[in-house]
Design a protein around this motif. Sequence first.
Motif, PDB file in Angstrom:
ATOM      1  N   GLY A  14       0.401  -1.122  -0.550  1.00 40.83           N
ATOM      2  CA  GLY A  14      -0.047  -0.285  -0.104  1.00 40.83           C
ATOM      3  C   GLY A  14       0.952   1.348   0.538  1.00 40.83           C
ATOM      4  O   GLY A  14       1.039   2.240  -0.354  1.00 40.83           O
ATOM      5  N   ALA A  15       1.698   1.450   1.003  1.00 37.91           N
ATOM      6  CA  ALA A  15       3.014   2.084   0.790  1.00 37.91           C
ATOM      7  C   ALA A  15       3.750   2.887  -0.221  1.00 37.91           C
ATOM      8  O   ALA A  15       3.527   3.526  -0.607  1.00 37.91           O
ATOM      9  CB  ALA A  15       4.095   1.852   2.304  1.00 37.91           C
ATOM     10  N   GLU A  95      17.210  16.199   6.141  1.00 37.68           N
ATOM     11  CA  GLU A  95      16.354  15.540   6.544  1.00 37.68           C
ATOM     12  C   GLU A  95      16.690  13.988   6.248  1.00 37.68           C
ATOM     13  O   GLU A  95      16.125  14.161   4.879  1.00 37.68           O
ATOM     14  CB  GLU A  95      15.338  16.414   7.181  1.00 37.68           C
ATOM     15  CG  GLU A  95      14.013  15.933   6.216  1.00 37.68           C
ATOM     16  CD  GLU A  95      12.731  17.495   7.166  1.00 37.68           C
ATOM     17  OE1 GLU A  95      12.115  16.924   6.949  1.00 37.68           O
ATOM     18  OE2 GLU A  95      13.845  18.353   8.094  1.00 37.68           O
ATOM     19  N   ALA A  96      16.142  12.663   6.971  1.00 38.02           N
ATOM     20  CA  ALA A  96      15.980  11.316   6.571  1.00 38.02           C
ATOM     21  C   ALA A  96      15.116  11.168   8.121  1.00 38.02           C
ATOM     22  O   ALA A  96      15.978  11.189   9.095  1.00 38.02           O
ATOM     23  CB  ALA A  96      17.183  10.753   5.794  1.00 38.02           C
ATOM     24  N   PRO A  97      14.865   9.812   7.985  1.00 37.62           N
ATOM     25  CA  PRO A  97      15.178   9.236   8.949  1.00 37.62           C
ATOM     26  C   PRO A  97      16.101   8.532   9.671  1.00 37.62           C
ATOM     27  O   PRO A  97      17.282   8.587   9.174  1.00 37.62           O
ATOM     28  CB  PRO A  97      14.033   8.036   9.010  1.00 37.62           C
ATOM     29  CG  PRO A  97      13.174   8.295   7.389  1.00 37.62           C
ATOM     30  CD  PRO A  97      14.236   9.308   6.797  1.00 37.62           C
ATOM     31  N   ALA A  98      16.167   8.802  10.714  1.00 44.22           N
ATOM     32  CA  ALA A  98      17.263   8.090  11.250  1.00 44.22           C
ATOM     33  C   ALA A  98      17.462   5.851  11.015  1.00 44.22           C
ATOM     34  O   ALA A  98      16.502   5.879  11.302  1.00 44.22           O
ATOM     35  CB  ALA A  98      17.456   8.543  13.199  1.00 44.22           C
ATOM     36  N   PRO A  99      18.420   6.032  11.037  1.00 46.61           N
ATOM     37  CA  PRO A  99      18.988   4.465  10.557  1.00 46.61           C
ATOM     38  C   PRO A  99      18.503   4.091  11.983  1.00 46.61           C
ATOM     39  O   PRO A  99      19.068   4.843  13.068  1.00 46.61           O
ATOM     40  CB  PRO A  99      20.567   4.287  10.299  1.00 46.61           C
ATOM     41  CG  PRO A  99      21.044   6.004   9.911  1.00 46.61           C
ATOM     42  CD  PRO A  99      20.141   7.462  10.862  1.00 46.61           C
ATOM     43  N   GLN A 108      14.388  -0.777   6.834  1.00 50.17           N
ATOM     44  CA  GLN A 108      15.156   0.623   6.326  1.00 50.17           C
ATOM     45  C   GLN A 108      15.458  -0.224   4.730  1.00 50.17           C
ATOM     46  O   GLN A 108      15.648   0.870   3.451  1.00 50.17           O
ATOM     47  CB  GLN A 108      15.726   1.971   7.447  1.00 50.17           C
ATOM     48  CG  GLN A 108      14.787   2.156   7.604  1.00 50.17           C
ATOM     49  CD  GLN A 108      16.105   2.648   8.416  1.00 50.17           C
ATOM     50  OE1 GLN A 108      17.017   2.970   9.253  1.00 50.17           O
ATOM     51  NE2 GLN A 108      15.332   4.131   9.004  1.00 50.17           N
ATOM     52  N   LEU A 109      16.391  -0.470   4.855  1.00 48.22           N
ATOM     53  CA  LEU A 109      17.185  -1.080   4.267  1.00 48.22           C
ATOM     54  C   LEU A 109      16.891  -1.936   2.630  1.00 48.22           C
ATOM     55  O   LEU A 109      17.110  -1.685   1.688  1.00 48.22           O
ATOM     56  CB  LEU A 109      18.229  -2.221   4.684  1.00 48.22           C
ATOM     57  CG  LEU A 109      19.823  -1.222   5.163  1.00 48.22           C
ATOM     58  CD1 LEU A 109      20.350  -2.469   5.963  1.00 48.22           C
ATOM     59  CD2 LEU A 109      20.373  -0.468   4.707  1.00 48.22           C
ATOM     60  N   ARG A 174       7.427   3.247   6.790  1.00 47.65           N
ATOM     61  CA  ARG A 174       8.054   5.102   7.742  1.00 47.65           C
ATOM     62  C   ARG A 174       8.788   5.183   6.209  1.00 47.65           C
ATOM     63  O   ARG A 174       8.637   6.735   5.784  1.00 47.65           O
ATOM     64  CB  ARG A 174       8.446   4.990   8.062  1.00 47.65           C
ATOM     65  CG  ARG A 174       7.241   4.501   9.480  1.00 47.65           C
ATOM     66  CD  ARG A 174       8.061   5.075  11.321  1.00 47.65           C
ATOM     67  NE  ARG A 174       8.741   3.966  11.148  1.00 47.65           N
ATOM     68  CZ  ARG A 174       9.042   3.043  11.902  1.00 47.65           C
ATOM     69  NH1 ARG A 174       7.849   2.749  13.119  1.00 47.65           N
ATOM     70  NH2 ARG A 174      10.078   2.580  12.658  1.00 47.65           N
ATOM     71  N   VAL A 175       9.921   5.055   5.757  1.00 45.29           N
ATOM     72  CA  VAL A 175      10.330   4.701   4.601  1.00 45.29           C
ATOM     73  C   VAL A 175       9.804   5.339   3.635  1.00 45.29           C
ATOM     74  O   VAL A 175      10.051   6.821   2.915  1.00 45.29           O
ATOM     75  CB  VAL A 175      11.769   4.250   4.274  1.00 45.29           C
ATOM     76  CG1 VAL A 175      12.599   4.603   3.103  1.00 45.29           C
ATOM     77  CG2 VAL A 175      12.660   4.094   5.724  1.00 45.29           C
TER      78      VAL A 175
END
Length: 202
Positions: A14-15, A95-99, A108-109, A174-175
Amino acid sequence: MGSARDHLREATSGAHARLDRHVVVESLVSGRMGRTEYSRLLRGYFGWFRHWETAMRETRAEVVEMLGPERFRRSEWLAEDLATLGHPSEPLIDEAPAPLDGAALAGQLYVIEGSTLGGAHLVRAGGGLPGGASRFYEGYRGNTGPMWKEFLDWLEPEIPSERERDEAAAAATRVFDSFGGMFDRVVDSACVEEAHRGSDPQ
């Protein structure tokens, strides 16, 4: 349970679909995106990846070493493309989400590594990218397929349980949403520039 890849693909479908429907993506894929708009998009990506890659090297150096530093050079590819277009490497955002760690980092990866497949498809589809600036979307070039397989081989044992896979899927979602937010900023910056041009005295 099936493979980790299948779980993440289904859980994030969906995302992923929302992102593909974004006006920025549709404009690029359809070939309607002009050089100025493309430069703005690359600057958005440049800020996102510069921020994220720097944080990865500082906080997850062991993962960078394990997976290979070549996977964390997208900001360099983007700087190359901006130079091809005659633009300095000035981030539109920084800015980006923190690892994250553990299963969440695997999620995330998954999104970031998977994006190389979409980029390779875009390049192969023909039509060309504005100004011939295609380094970012070329990804690992002829090594994209093998690199993706190597990543999947790493991913599977990282998230063996259903709980870990759900945690990875939440982080992956979230990514996707973060990229969507960055695309919104790209559109907003274009609107601001247009408004400024419209307000200039004739």
